[in-house]
Write an enzyme that holds these catalytic residues in place. Structure first.
Site, PDB file in Angstrom:
ATOM      1  N   ASP A  93      37.573  45.898  28.610  1.00 56.87           N
ATOM      2  CA  ASP A  93      38.872  46.399  29.063  1.00 56.87           C
ATOM      3  C   ASP A  93      40.037  45.713  28.987  1.00 56.87           C
ATOM      4  O   ASP A  93      41.153  46.383  28.368  1.00 56.87           O
ATOM      5  CB  ASP A  93      38.661  46.851  30.671  1.00 56.87           C
ATOM      6  CG  ASP A  93      38.286  45.789  31.367  1.00 56.87           C
ATOM      7  OD1 ASP A  93      38.005  44.660  30.827  1.00 56.87           O
ATOM      8  OD2 ASP A  93      37.902  45.787  32.599  1.00 56.87           O
ATOM      9  N   ASP A  96      42.323  38.713  29.018  1.00 54.71           N
ATOM     10  CA  ASP A  96      43.274  38.001  29.870  1.00 54.71           C
ATOM     11  C   ASP A  96      43.310  36.618  29.554  1.00 54.71           C
ATOM     12  O   ASP A  96      44.102  36.275  28.663  1.00 54.71           O
ATOM     13  CB  ASP A  96      42.963  38.149  31.194  1.00 54.71           C
ATOM     14  CG  ASP A  96      43.611  37.681  32.617  1.00 54.71           C
ATOM     15  OD1 ASP A  96      44.984  37.089  31.862  1.00 54.71           O
ATOM     16  OD2 ASP A  96      43.324  37.413  33.575  1.00 54.71           O
ATOM     17  N   GLY A  98      40.704  35.196  28.051  1.00 53.75           N
ATOM     18  CA  GLY A  98      39.896  35.295  26.867  1.00 53.75           C
ATOM     19  C   GLY A  98      38.675  34.744  27.209  1.00 53.75           C
ATOM     20  O   GLY A  98      37.651  34.835  26.313  1.00 53.75           O
ATOM     21  N   ASP A 152      39.384  47.962  37.988  1.00 55.55           N
ATOM     22  CA  ASP A 152      39.301  47.845  39.465  1.00 55.55           C
ATOM     23  C   ASP A 152      40.067  46.962  40.071  1.00 55.55           C
ATOM     24  O   ASP A 152      40.500  45.782  39.687  1.00 55.55           O
ATOM     25  CB  ASP A 152      37.673  47.831  39.954  1.00 55.55           C
ATOM     26  CG  ASP A 152      37.306  46.136  39.981  1.00 55.55           C
ATOM     27  OD1 ASP A 152      37.504  45.728  38.831  1.00 55.55           O
ATOM     28  OD2 ASP A 152      36.871  45.922  40.923  1.00 55.55           O
TER      29      ASP A 152
HETATM   30  P1  5GP Z   1      39.211  36.883  30.588  1.00 56.28           P
HETATM   31  O1  5GP Z   1      37.897  36.408  30.767  1.00 56.28           O
HETATM   32  O2  5GP Z   1      39.850  37.507  29.565  1.00 56.28           O
HETATM   33  O3  5GP Z   1      40.062  36.080  31.818  1.00 56.28           O
HETATM   34  O4  5GP Z   1      39.074  38.371  31.589  1.00 56.28           O
HETATM   35  C1  5GP Z   1      38.810  39.407  31.551  1.00 56.28           C
HETATM   36  C2  5GP Z   1      38.256  40.201  32.435  1.00 56.28           C
HETATM   37  O5  5GP Z   1      38.753  39.818  33.740  1.00 56.28           O
HETATM   38  C3  5GP Z   1      38.219  41.687  32.027  1.00 56.28           C
HETATM   39  O6  5GP Z   1      37.095  42.155  31.640  1.00 56.28           O
HETATM   40  C4  5GP Z   1      38.613  42.164  33.692  1.00 56.28           C
HETATM   41  O7  5GP Z   1      37.569  42.582  34.287  1.00 56.28           O
HETATM   42  C5  5GP Z   1      39.188  41.062  34.422  1.00 56.28           C
HETATM   43  N1  5GP Z   1      40.654  41.202  34.468  1.00 56.28           N
HETATM   44  C6  5GP Z   1      41.554  40.481  33.681  1.00 56.28           C
HETATM   45  N2  5GP Z   1      42.641  41.195  34.170  1.00 56.28           N
HETATM   46  C7  5GP Z   1      42.836  42.029  34.935  1.00 56.28           C
HETATM   47  C8  5GP Z   1      43.831  43.081  35.398  1.00 56.28           C
HETATM   48  O8  5GP Z   1      44.788  42.773  35.524  1.00 56.28           O
HETATM   49  N3  5GP Z   1      43.027  44.094  36.269  1.00 56.28           N
HETATM   50  C9  5GP Z   1      41.869  44.179  36.664  1.00 56.28           C
HETATM   51  N4  5GP Z   1      41.015  45.129  37.260  1.00 56.28           N
HETATM   52  N5  5GP Z   1      40.909  42.977  35.919  1.00 56.28           N
HETATM   53  C10 5GP Z   1      41.291  42.102  35.249  1.00 56.28           C
HETATM   54 MG    MG Z   2      35.638  43.146  32.925  1.00 61.21          MG
END
Ligand code: 5GP
Ligand code: MG
Length: 172
Positions: A93, A96, A98, A152
């Site tokens: 989705d 962020d 990564g 969510d």
């Molecule tokens: P990363 O590992 O890239 O930091 O984060 C990815 C995961 O963090 C995404 O799959 C999601 O589940 C969650 N996430 C990151 N930012 C957001 C946000 O703004 N809103 C929501 N609902 N989930 C987020």
């Molecule tokens: Mg996720």
């Protein structure tokens, strides 16, 4: 809550992504692998925009345990998709830090796919902690916490047809 991306903006961008991906994967053994639960609506809608045959699998991974704070990534290996010698598109989705995608890419790579690329609906700008960049993305967004269209906050709001920014007053 403030609407950031409307239902029609999302649908229009998915049309474009569908065309791009269909051209890239025509004649190849494509498997779309979605990251549960947030990518559910994105994957389902994108599948309907792909006019090439493809298989689908899901990985269950969660990094956001409570509220808007990230926890350690936990991956459920029970439903690991069969991807050896297939062209795999890993779909999440939101990109962020990564960390989620880079961890899942390593896991998938170990199963020896024919190729492995990534697509995300949303790419948060300026929050990356890894060198990796998604191969395909829907929209770049500012560093704000968003919900809706699968995303969510404590399991709520996933049903919204649009993407909205959750503001401090919504959490109070
Ligand atoms: P990363 O590992 O890239 O930091 O984060 C990815 C995961 O963090 C995404 O799959 C999601 O589940 C969650 N996430 C990151 N930012 C957001 C946000 O703004 N809103 C929501 N609902 N989930 C987020
Ligand atoms: Mg996720």
């Amino acid at each position: 809550m403030r609407v950031l991306l409307s239902e029609s903006q999302i649908a229009a961008r998915l049309d474009e992504l569908g065309h791009e991906l269909s051209a890239a994967y025509r004649g190849r053994p494509l498997t779309v692998v979605g990251v549960l639960t947030g990518s559910l609506l994105f994957v389902a809608d994108l599948m309907r925009k792909l006019d090439v045959p493809h298989q689908v699998g899901f990985l269950q991974a969660s990094s956001y345990r409570t509220g808007t704070k990230a926890g350690t990534l936990s991956v459920n290996r029970e439903y690991f998709p069969e991807i050896t010698d297939r062209d795999v598109m890993l779909i999440d989705d939101i990109f962020d830090t990564g960390c989620t995608l880079s961890t899942l890419l390593e896991l998938l790579q170990a199963a020896r796919p024919r190729s492995l690329r990534t697509a995300v609906l949303l790419w948060k700008e300026g929050t990356q902690k890894v060198a990796l960049q998604p191969d395909y993305f829907g929209f770049k967004i500012p560093n704000e916490f968003v919900v809706g269209y699968g995303l969510d906050h404590n399991q709520d709001y996933r049903h919204l047809p649009h993407i909205a920014v959750l503001e401090a007053s919504d959490l109070a």
